[in-house]
Design a protein around this motif. Sequence first.
Motif, PDB file in Angstrom:
ATOM      1  N   LEU A  95       0.845  -1.187   0.000  1.00  0.00           N
ATOM      2  CA  LEU A  95       0.000   0.000   0.000  1.00  0.00           C
ATOM      3  C   LEU A  95       0.882   1.241   0.000  1.00  0.00           C
ATOM      4  N   ALA A  96       1.370   1.577  -1.173  1.00  0.00           N
ATOM      5  CA  ALA A  96       2.300   2.700  -1.323  1.00  0.00           C
ATOM      6  C   ALA A  96       1.906   3.512  -2.558  1.00  0.00           C
ATOM      7  N   VAL A 138     -14.463 -20.160   0.817  1.00  0.00           N
ATOM      8  CA  VAL A 138     -13.030 -20.397   1.010  1.00  0.00           C
ATOM      9  C   VAL A 138     -12.340 -19.061   1.269  1.00  0.00           C
ATOM     10  N   SER A 139     -11.919 -18.849   2.509  1.00  0.00           N
ATOM     11  CA  SER A 139     -11.214 -17.607   2.836  1.00  0.00           C
ATOM     12  C   SER A 139      -9.726 -17.920   2.978  1.00  0.00           C
ATOM     13  N   SER A 140      -9.097 -17.565   4.090  1.00  0.00           N
ATOM     14  CA  SER A 140      -7.640 -17.717   4.176  1.00  0.00           C
ATOM     15  C   SER A 140      -7.144 -17.429   5.583  1.00  0.00           C
ATOM     16  N   ILE A 141      -5.941 -17.882   5.856  1.00  0.00           N
ATOM     17  CA  ILE A 141      -5.269 -17.549   7.107  1.00  0.00           C
ATOM     18  C   ILE A 141      -5.121 -16.034   7.263  1.00  0.00           C
ATOM     19  N   VAL A 142      -5.006 -15.304   6.144  1.00  0.00           N
ATOM     20  CA  VAL A 142      -4.808 -13.848   6.223  1.00  0.00           C
ATOM     21  C   VAL A 142      -6.082 -13.100   6.590  1.00  0.00           C
ATOM     22  N   ALA A 143      -7.196 -13.813   6.738  1.00  0.00           N
ATOM     23  CA  ALA A 143      -8.398 -13.173   7.269  1.00  0.00           C
ATOM     24  C   ALA A 143      -8.196 -12.790   8.732  1.00  0.00           C
ATOM     25  N   PHE A 144      -7.324 -13.518   9.430  1.00  0.00           N
ATOM     26  CA  PHE A 144      -7.005 -13.215  10.832  1.00  0.00           C
ATOM     27  C   PHE A 144      -5.852 -12.227  10.951  1.00  0.00           C
ATOM     28  N   ALA A 145      -4.840 -12.421  10.115  1.00  0.00           N
ATOM     29  CA  ALA A 145      -3.636 -11.580  10.185  1.00  0.00           C
ATOM     30  C   ALA A 145      -3.230 -11.208   8.767  1.00  0.00           C
ATOM     31  N   PRO A 146      -3.463  -9.968   8.341  1.00  0.00           N
ATOM     32  CA  PRO A 146      -3.197  -9.574   6.952  1.00  0.00           C
ATOM     33  C   PRO A 146      -1.713  -9.532   6.623  1.00  0.00           C
ATOM     34  N   ILE A 148       1.430  -7.941   4.534  1.00  0.00           N
ATOM     35  CA  ILE A 148       1.844  -6.659   3.973  1.00  0.00           C
ATOM     36  C   ILE A 148       2.031  -6.740   2.459  1.00  0.00           C
ATOM     37  N   ASN A 149       2.326  -7.938   1.936  1.00  0.00           N
ATOM     38  CA  ASN A 149       2.596  -8.102   0.506  1.00  0.00           C
ATOM     39  C   ASN A 149       1.366  -8.429  -0.335  1.00  0.00           C
ATOM     40  N   ILE A 150       0.288  -8.813   0.308  1.00  0.00           N
ATOM     41  CA  ILE A 150      -0.972  -9.074  -0.408  1.00  0.00           C
ATOM     42  C   ILE A 150      -2.117  -8.382   0.342  1.00  0.00           C
ATOM     43  N   PRO A 151      -2.060  -7.066   0.455  1.00  0.00           N
ATOM     44  CA  PRO A 151      -3.025  -6.348   1.292  1.00  0.00           C
ATOM     45  C   PRO A 151      -4.454  -6.431   0.795  1.00  0.00           C
ATOM     46  N   GLY A 152      -4.667  -6.231  -0.518  1.00  0.00           N
ATOM     47  CA  GLY A 152      -6.030  -6.276  -1.039  1.00  0.00           C
ATOM     48  C   GLY A 152      -6.650  -7.651  -0.888  1.00  0.00           C
ATOM     49  N   TYR A 153      -5.858  -8.682  -1.145  1.00  0.00           N
ATOM     50  CA  TYR A 153      -6.319 -10.064  -0.977  1.00  0.00           C
ATOM     51  C   TYR A 153      -6.669 -10.309   0.490  1.00  0.00           C
ATOM     52  N   LEU A 240      -0.043 -10.624  13.709  1.00  0.00           N
ATOM     53  CA  LEU A 240       0.318  -9.760  12.584  1.00  0.00           C
ATOM     54  C   LEU A 240       1.813  -9.805  12.318  1.00  0.00           C
ATOM     55  N   GLN A 241       2.621  -9.765  13.387  1.00  0.00           N
ATOM     56  CA  GLN A 241       4.066  -9.842  13.237  1.00  0.00           C
ATOM     57  C   GLN A 241       4.497 -11.193  12.683  1.00  0.00           C
ATOM     58  N   ALA A 242       3.834 -12.264  13.120  1.00  0.00           N
ATOM     59  CA  ALA A 242       4.197 -13.619  12.687  1.00  0.00           C
ATOM     60  C   ALA A 242       3.931 -13.815  11.208  1.00  0.00           C
ATOM     61  N   ILE A 243       2.797 -13.329  10.718  1.00  0.00           N
ATOM     62  CA  ILE A 243       2.455 -13.536   9.316  1.00  0.00           C
ATOM     63  C   ILE A 243       3.371 -12.717   8.408  1.00  0.00           C
ATOM     64  N   ASN A 244       3.952 -11.658   8.960  1.00  0.00           N
ATOM     65  CA  ASN A 244       4.814 -10.787   8.162  1.00  0.00           C
ATOM     66  C   ASN A 244       6.293 -10.909   8.516  1.00  0.00           C
TER      67      ASN A 244
END
Length: 247
Positions: A95-96, A138-146, A148-153, A240-244
Motif C-alpha cells: 500500500l504505497a 473459502v477464505s484464508s489464514i490472512v483473514a485473521f492476520a493480513p 503486507i505483501n498481499i493487502p487487497g487479498y 500480525l508480526q508472525a504472518i509478516n
Amino acid sequence: MNTSNNTVLITGGSAGIGFEIAQQLGAAGNQVIITGRNAERLEAAAAQLKNTTAIVSDVSSPGDVSQLVAQLEEKFPGLNMVINNAGYSASPYRLAPGVDTFEKASAEIQTNYLSVLRLNELLLPLLSKQAHAAIVNVSSIVAFAPSINIPGYSISKAALHAYSRVLRITLNDTPVRVFELMPPLVNTEFSKEIGGEKGIPASQVAAELIEGLKNDVYEIHVGDTAGMYQLYLSSPENALQAINAGR
C-alpha cells in the motif's frame, strides 16, 4: 453434513484447491459441477475427474452468473452444496504511492467477496428447497492476520470471513448451513508468486474440508491456520508480526 450423494458446485474448480476438492468429492459419489473462465483448462480438468460436469463461467461477470444459476436450476435442481473457491490475487504489492492500489484491491474484492455474495444470494432459493444444504466460503489464514505483501487479498478475505459469520447466523433457521474453509499457504500455481512451494498440498486442504463437513465444523482451520488463530486470540499484534516475519 453428509459428504456423499450431494450435488456440488465448485467455482474455480479447474486447478489447485478447487480441483482437489472436486476430485475427492467426485470419488466419494457426489455429482460435481466445476466452473472457471478458461474453457480448455476446464474441460481438461473435468476429463480427469469422476462424476464431474464443467461449465464455463466467470464469477465476476453478472451475466455469466445469471446464466449459471439458470443452468443449475434447470439441469441440477438437486443442488445442495456450493463451494465458493474462485479467487483472485494481484501480483504482490504494498500500500504505497504509485502502485495503483485502488484498481488492484477493487478487482480482488470484486472476485473474492462481492462475487461470492452475489452467487450465494441467487442460489439461496434453490438451496433452501433441499432437506440439507451447505455453502462453503473459502477464505484464508490472512483473514485473521493480513499480509503486507498481499493487502487487497487479505482485506477481501477478512470481509469474506465476516460475511460468512453473519450469513451463518442469518440462515440458522433454514436447511442451509454455512461453512468457512481457511487454508494457510498452499502449494499451487495460484500462490507461486508468494512462495507457494513452501505451502501444504492442496489435497490436504480438500481432505480437511471433507472431514470438517462430516463433523459440522463450521470454521475449518487447515494446517497452520489453527495455530495462527490461537495466536490471534491471545495477541492480534503478535499474529500480525508472525504472518509478516521476514517480509
